[in-house]
Scaffold this motif. Sequence first.
Motif, PDB file in Angstrom:
ATOM      1  N   HIS A 230      40.474  57.151  -9.821  1.00 32.80           N
ATOM      2  CA  HIS A 230      39.798  55.991  -9.236  1.00 32.80           C
ATOM      3  C   HIS A 230      39.314  56.316  -7.826  1.00 32.80           C
ATOM      4  O   HIS A 230      38.172  56.000  -7.452  1.00 32.80           O
ATOM      5  N   ARG A 231      40.168  56.986  -7.050  1.00 36.45           N
ATOM      6  CA  ARG A 231      39.787  57.338  -5.674  1.00 36.45           C
ATOM      7  C   ARG A 231      38.598  58.276  -5.646  1.00 36.45           C
ATOM      8  O   ARG A 231      37.664  58.109  -4.858  1.00 36.45           O
ATOM      9  N   GLU A 232      38.644  59.300  -6.513  1.00 33.16           N
ATOM     10  CA  GLU A 232      37.560  60.268  -6.512  1.00 33.16           C
ATOM     11  C   GLU A 232      36.249  59.659  -6.988  1.00 33.16           C
ATOM     12  O   GLU A 232      35.182  59.968  -6.466  1.00 33.16           O
ATOM     13  N   MET A 233      36.318  58.798  -8.000  1.00 29.52           N
ATOM     14  CA  MET A 233      35.087  58.163  -8.464  1.00 29.52           C
ATOM     15  C   MET A 233      34.512  57.240  -7.389  1.00 29.52           C
ATOM     16  O   MET A 233      33.287  57.182  -7.194  1.00 29.52           O
ATOM     17  N   THR A 234      35.370  56.556  -6.644  1.00 33.82           N
ATOM     18  CA  THR A 234      34.912  55.715  -5.537  1.00 33.82           C
ATOM     19  C   THR A 234      34.173  56.559  -4.501  1.00 33.82           C
ATOM     20  O   THR A 234      33.109  56.173  -4.000  1.00 33.82           O
ATOM     21  N   ARG A 235      34.736  57.739  -4.194  1.00 38.01           N
ATOM     22  CA  ARG A 235      34.103  58.635  -3.220  1.00 38.01           C
ATOM     23  C   ARG A 235      32.762  59.151  -3.728  1.00 38.01           C
ATOM     24  O   ARG A 235      31.761  59.168  -3.000  1.00 38.01           O
ATOM     25  N   LEU A 236      32.728  59.571  -4.992  1.00 34.78           N
ATOM     26  CA  LEU A 236      31.507  60.155  -5.552  1.00 34.78           C
ATOM     27  C   LEU A 236      30.380  59.125  -5.631  1.00 34.78           C
ATOM     28  O   LEU A 236      29.220  59.439  -5.355  1.00 34.78           O
ATOM     29  N   LEU A 237      30.714  57.894  -5.996  1.00 35.64           N
ATOM     30  CA  LEU A 237      29.681  56.862  -6.114  1.00 35.64           C
ATOM     31  C   LEU A 237      29.114  56.459  -4.758  1.00 35.64           C
ATOM     32  O   LEU A 237      28.005  55.918  -4.677  1.00 35.64           O
ATOM     33  N   ALA A 238      29.879  56.733  -3.694  1.00 34.63           N
ATOM     34  CA  ALA A 238      29.418  56.370  -2.354  1.00 34.63           C
ATOM     35  C   ALA A 238      28.512  57.433  -1.734  1.00 34.63           C
ATOM     36  O   ALA A 238      27.948  57.214  -0.653  1.00 34.63           O
ATOM     37  N   LEU A 264      32.518  47.980 -10.509  1.00 35.12           N
ATOM     38  CA  LEU A 264      31.253  47.952  -9.776  1.00 35.12           C
ATOM     39  C   LEU A 264      30.077  47.589 -10.676  1.00 35.12           C
ATOM     40  O   LEU A 264      28.919  47.702 -10.277  1.00 35.12           O
ATOM     41  N   GLY A 265      30.373  47.170 -11.891  1.00 36.96           N
ATOM     42  CA  GLY A 265      29.317  46.764 -12.804  1.00 36.96           C
ATOM     43  C   GLY A 265      28.582  47.915 -13.462  1.00 36.96           C
ATOM     44  O   GLY A 265      27.491  47.729 -14.002  1.00 36.96           O
ATOM     45  N   GLN A 266      29.173  49.112 -13.423  1.00 37.13           N
ATOM     46  CA  GLN A 266      28.549  50.275 -14.044  1.00 37.13           C
ATOM     47  C   GLN A 266      29.267  50.614 -15.346  1.00 37.13           C
ATOM     48  O   GLN A 266      30.445  50.284 -15.527  1.00 37.13           O
ATOM     49  N   LYS A 267      28.560  51.304 -16.245  1.00 37.17           N
ATOM     50  CA  LYS A 267      29.104  51.626 -17.546  1.00 37.17           C
ATOM     51  C   LYS A 267      29.301  53.128 -17.702  1.00 37.17           C
ATOM     52  O   LYS A 267      28.327  53.892 -17.605  1.00 37.17           O
ATOM     53  N   PRO A 268      30.549  53.564 -17.933  1.00 33.38           N
ATOM     54  CA  PRO A 268      30.785  54.981 -18.229  1.00 33.38           C
ATOM     55  C   PRO A 268      29.993  55.383 -19.471  1.00 33.38           C
ATOM     56  O   PRO A 268      29.864  54.612 -20.425  1.00 33.38           O
ATOM     57  N   GLY A 269      29.447  56.572 -19.448  1.00 35.98           N
ATOM     58  CA  GLY A 269      28.679  57.037 -20.589  1.00 35.98           C
ATOM     59  C   GLY A 269      27.254  56.544 -20.607  1.00 35.98           C
ATOM     60  O   GLY A 269      26.441  57.018 -21.411  1.00 35.98           O
ATOM     61  N   VAL A 270      26.918  55.599 -19.735  1.00 35.02           N
ATOM     62  CA  VAL A 270      25.556  55.083 -19.632  1.00 35.02           C
ATOM     63  C   VAL A 270      25.000  55.367 -18.240  1.00 35.02           C
ATOM     64  O   VAL A 270      24.007  56.062 -18.077  1.00 35.02           O
ATOM     65  N   ASP A 271      25.693  54.842 -17.220  1.00 38.38           N
ATOM     66  CA  ASP A 271      25.259  55.083 -15.845  1.00 38.38           C
ATOM     67  C   ASP A 271      25.726  56.432 -15.330  1.00 38.38           C
ATOM     68  O   ASP A 271      25.168  56.962 -14.365  1.00 38.38           O
TER      69      ASP A 271
END
Length: 344
Positions: A230-238, A264-271
């Motif tokens: 979760h932390r890493e995905m938060t960093r990458l999306l920023a 954040l309203g995003q879809k894994p495998g889509v966004d």
Amino acid sequence: MGIKRLASTLGLSIATVSRALNDHPEVSMQTRERVKAAAKAIAYSPNQSGRSLRKGRHNTVGLMLPPKGSPQHHNWDPFHTLAEGIQARIASEDLELVLFQSSDPADELSRLKRVVERRLVDGIILAGTLRRDPRLDYISEQDFPFVTWGRSLSGGEHSWVDFDFEVGIAQEIGQLIAIGHRRIALVTPNNDAMEGHLMRHGYRAAMRRHKVSVQKEYLGRDEVSERGGHREMTRLLALDAPPTAVIFQSDCMAVGAYGCMQSLGQKPGVDMAIFGGVLTGELAQYLTPTLSGFSVNLRPLGECLAEALLGHMAGQTANLTGINAHQLWPLDILHGESDGTAPA
């Protein structure tokens, strides 16, 4: 019935019966067969503790698990399945499996020293190898049979079985690039785990091979847990230019990434394409979308490790039934729905 009564029934001395049961060459074949037949008829079982003292062996094999709380120990499932494979192989040699685990990394080396110096087992399998692993530097200097699940720069020449991370990562990156991804991130453990080093090495090599530049900010490291993912995905999306695909070391990290994206309203495998790395248990098929990752069958891997260790315990070079001292275990890609979409 004990050995004393068995000897009395056969009209033999206790020493002769004991030697016959242990196939001592001083006892004739005819007497050995007679004693064993009588023992089988009455379901006689020798006292194992006495035999261990006389032989200087315990007829046990040890498996040292990573310490509680370490990245490699986050999920017990793979170790449970691995232990089943080890137990299945050593059972045919009339050996039992003993598990060892420390409360923290600082205690792990001390525990290993106690196990080896007191000869609590006849051989040991070490899991969760580090790039620089003091356990291997220690045990390689002892006259003690051991093999490792995982490679290391420590321990000199020793037998190991390990996942072929470099090939597995190269295959996944090739598939992502083939559908248009160029901004590909990799998230690995934040300690000195050898698997993390191997995955990063394979990642860099594959990206260079496809002539895609490696962005430093796309190489993330965190604890192997949902929280770490979760932390890493938060960093990458920023990031100003977020990756379009992320490869995680473990499925539990991917679960955390799923949660972050969905919040954040995003879809894994889509966004964003998500690859879950080494899949444990059946978790991947119950996520939405289903998670792609490396599918591994750990039971035969456990049998392979046991085979290698038995070779060392017998004074051989871990080459029984064609098992090499160094063996790379293939990682097969299990295709889900999380990584097959081209970047937007």
